[in-house]
Design an enzyme around this catalytic site. Structure first.
Site, PDB file in Angstrom:
ATOM      1  N   THR A 203       0.802  -1.220   0.000  1.00 45.05           N
ATOM      2  CA  THR A 203       0.000   0.000   0.000  1.00 45.05           C
ATOM      3  C   THR A 203       0.840   1.277   0.000  1.00 45.05           C
ATOM      4  O   THR A 203       0.292   2.371  -0.113  1.00 45.05           O
ATOM      5  CB  THR A 203      -0.945   0.028   1.221  1.00 45.05           C
TER       6      THR A 203
ATOM      7  N   SER B   2      -3.497  -1.483   7.275  1.00 42.52           N
ATOM      8  CA  SER B   2      -3.901  -1.452   5.869  1.00 42.52           C
ATOM      9  C   SER B   2      -4.599  -2.724   5.417  1.00 42.52           C
ATOM     10  O   SER B   2      -5.111  -2.777   4.293  1.00 42.52           O
ATOM     11  CB  SER B   2      -2.665  -1.214   4.988  1.00 42.52           C
TER      12      SER B   2
ATOM     13  N   ARG C  84      21.575  -5.029   2.540  1.00 42.16           N
ATOM     14  CA  ARG C  84      22.450  -4.629   1.435  1.00 42.16           C
ATOM     15  C   ARG C  84      23.932  -4.942   1.651  1.00 42.16           C
ATOM     16  O   ARG C  84      24.626  -5.351   0.726  1.00 42.16           O
ATOM     17  CB  ARG C  84      22.287  -3.128   1.149  1.00 42.16           C
TER      18      ARG C  84
ATOM     19  N   CYS D  80      18.354   4.111  -3.927  1.00 41.51           N
ATOM     20  CA  CYS D  80      17.950   4.732  -5.197  1.00 41.51           C
ATOM     21  C   CYS D  80      19.063   5.585  -5.810  1.00 41.51           C
ATOM     22  O   CYS D  80      19.297   5.537  -7.025  1.00 41.51           O
ATOM     23  CB  CYS D  80      16.693   5.570  -4.993  1.00 41.51           C
TER      24      CYS D  80
ATOM     25  N   SER E 130       9.886  12.636  -2.627  1.00 36.47           N
ATOM     26  CA  SER E 130       9.210  11.335  -2.665  1.00 36.47           C
ATOM     27  C   SER E 130      10.088  10.218  -2.126  1.00 36.47           C
ATOM     28  O   SER E 130       9.582   9.166  -1.733  1.00 36.47           O
ATOM     29  CB  SER E 130       8.759  11.003  -4.090  1.00 36.47           C
ATOM     30  N   GLY E 131      11.396  10.455  -2.070  1.00 37.77           N
ATOM     31  CA  GLY E 131      12.290   9.476  -1.470  1.00 37.77           C
ATOM     32  C   GLY E 131      12.025   9.288   0.013  1.00 37.77           C
ATOM     33  O   GLY E 131      12.381   8.253   0.588  1.00 37.77           O
TER      34      GLY E 131
ATOM     35  N   LYS F 229      25.812   5.062   2.514  1.00 35.75           N
ATOM     36  CA  LYS F 229      25.221   4.022   1.677  1.00 35.75           C
ATOM     37  C   LYS F 229      25.803   4.092   0.272  1.00 35.75           C
ATOM     38  O   LYS F 229      26.154   3.065  -0.325  1.00 35.75           O
ATOM     39  CB  LYS F 229      23.705   4.198   1.599  1.00 35.75           C
TER      40      LYS F 229
ATOM     41  N   HIS G 128      15.464  11.958  -8.764  1.00 35.03           N
ATOM     42  CA  HIS G 128      16.710  12.451  -8.177  1.00 35.03           C
ATOM     43  C   HIS G 128      17.674  12.883  -9.279  1.00 35.03           C
ATOM     44  O   HIS G 128      17.726  12.277 -10.352  1.00 35.03           O
ATOM     45  CB  HIS G 128      17.396  11.344  -7.370  1.00 35.03           C
TER      46      HIS G 128
END
Length: 340
Positions: A14, A43, A102, A133, A163-164, A217, A246
């Site tokens: 969601t 949700s 990661r 990203c 939006s990140g 990162k 980005h």
């Protein structure tokens, strides 16, 4: 022989990235036998559309993965740490979009245009990690350069869309912008400072070395993906008042002689890259043009006249699509085709 199809689960279905993952499964015509959409108890019960059918969202639990072949996670690091091992115990392969796995040496960190063969390492833990990203869009154009010329050092500054951070950040930028142009008071809830008409050199938590977690990162993930710990990487990550996509200013120094002209020719043939580079006509990568696209756009390719074997470039990509959802689905496609 009929195409093999797979039972797929999307955890965090969601959320913004989860929604995009579902859309990518549809758009790319992934061979889906069945889908299960998972989210928190808050949700559960919501309905999401998949290929014209309404699918009820289920609560994510330890027992959600029985009979599932591939689970695509975008539910946060803590959730992934808790539930991905339960999925793996059910012989379900997890493609995880969080930072949880990661840097685990037993978990492959994959960008399909760069290191698709690393996917074979999923058998160690049943998990494949999706990179950050900003790292994804940087290594897509840098990988072919590194293979041919050997990259010695990378200096990157990012200009990252809100939006990140998620939907609340998108709403905050919109609300603050509307308030300011109407001379109204505004609220700060997501970021420590106003994001509208501002730039914040602060993404994620600050570390003891003065860098943010986001910056580190990019350093560590780049070395792992390119399989070269000798590359010097330094990053400054900045949140800017842009909704989607980005942008990155990247400077590299190579071991072998290199020129901007050679880089342009190389990148014009590179998978996943679109060269957009005609500054004389005001043509270069833009965040609004990259939004909704799966390619990584590269322009402003030019020689760094301050050093020998230096190149500058401007790189833009949709952080929700190529920076997250599309990359995860590309991994799942290779996994399904070659390994399952």
């Amino acid at each position: 022989m009929p195409e093999k199809k797979f039972n797929i689960a999307v955890a965090g279905a969601t959320g913004a990235v989860g929604n995009q993952m579902i859309l990518c499964l549809e758009e790319r015509n992934f061979p889906v036998k069945s889908v299960k959409f998972l989210a928190s108890s808050r949700s559960a019960g919501r309905k999401l559309n998949f290929k014209g059918n309404s699918v009820v969202v289920e609560e994510l639990t330890e027992k959600s993965f029985k009979g599932i072949d591939i689970a695509i996670f975008s539910a946060g690091g803590g959730t992934s740490e808790k539930y991905a091992p339960f999925a793996a115990k059910e012989d379900c392969v997890v493609v995880d979009n969080s930072s949880a796995w990661r840097m685990d040496p037993d978990v492959p960190l994959v960008v399909p245009e760069v290191n698709p063969d690393a996917i074979a390492g999923y058998t160690k833990k049943g998990i494949i990690a999706n990179p950050n990203c900003s790292t994804i869009q940087m290594v897509v154009p840098l990988s072919p350069i590194h293979k041919k010329y050997g990259i010695k050092r990378i200096v990157v500054s990012t200009y990252q869309a809100v939006s990140g951070t998620g939907k609340k950040a998108v709403d905050e930028l919109f609300d603050q912008t509307r308030a300011m142009i109407n001379f109204l008071d505004y609220e700060k809830k997501v970021y420590p400072h106003r994001i509208a008409f501002n730039c914040l050199p602060h993404i994620d938590r600050f570390q003891d070395n003065g860098y943010t977690k986001e910056e580190m990162k990019m350093v560590n993930e780049t070395r792992k993906i390119l399989e070269d710990d000798t590359i010097g990487v330094t990053a400054t990550t900045v949140r800017v008042p842009v909704f989607y996509s980005h942008s990155e200013s990247i400077n590299i120094e190579t071991k072998k002689d290199i020129s901007a002209a050679e880089v342009k020719l190389l990148l014009e043939k590179a998978p996943g890259v679109k060269v957009v580079d005609n500054p004389g006509k005001n043509i270069y990568p833009l965040a609004d043009a990259a939004s909704g696209q799966d390619l990584t756009f590269v322009g402003r390719i030019r020689d760094d006249e301050s050093i020998q074997n230096g190149i500058n470039m401007w790189v833009v990509a949709d952080n929700i699509r190529k920076g997250a959802a599309t990359n995860a689905i590309q991994i799942a496609e290779i996994l399904a085709k070659k390994y399952l």
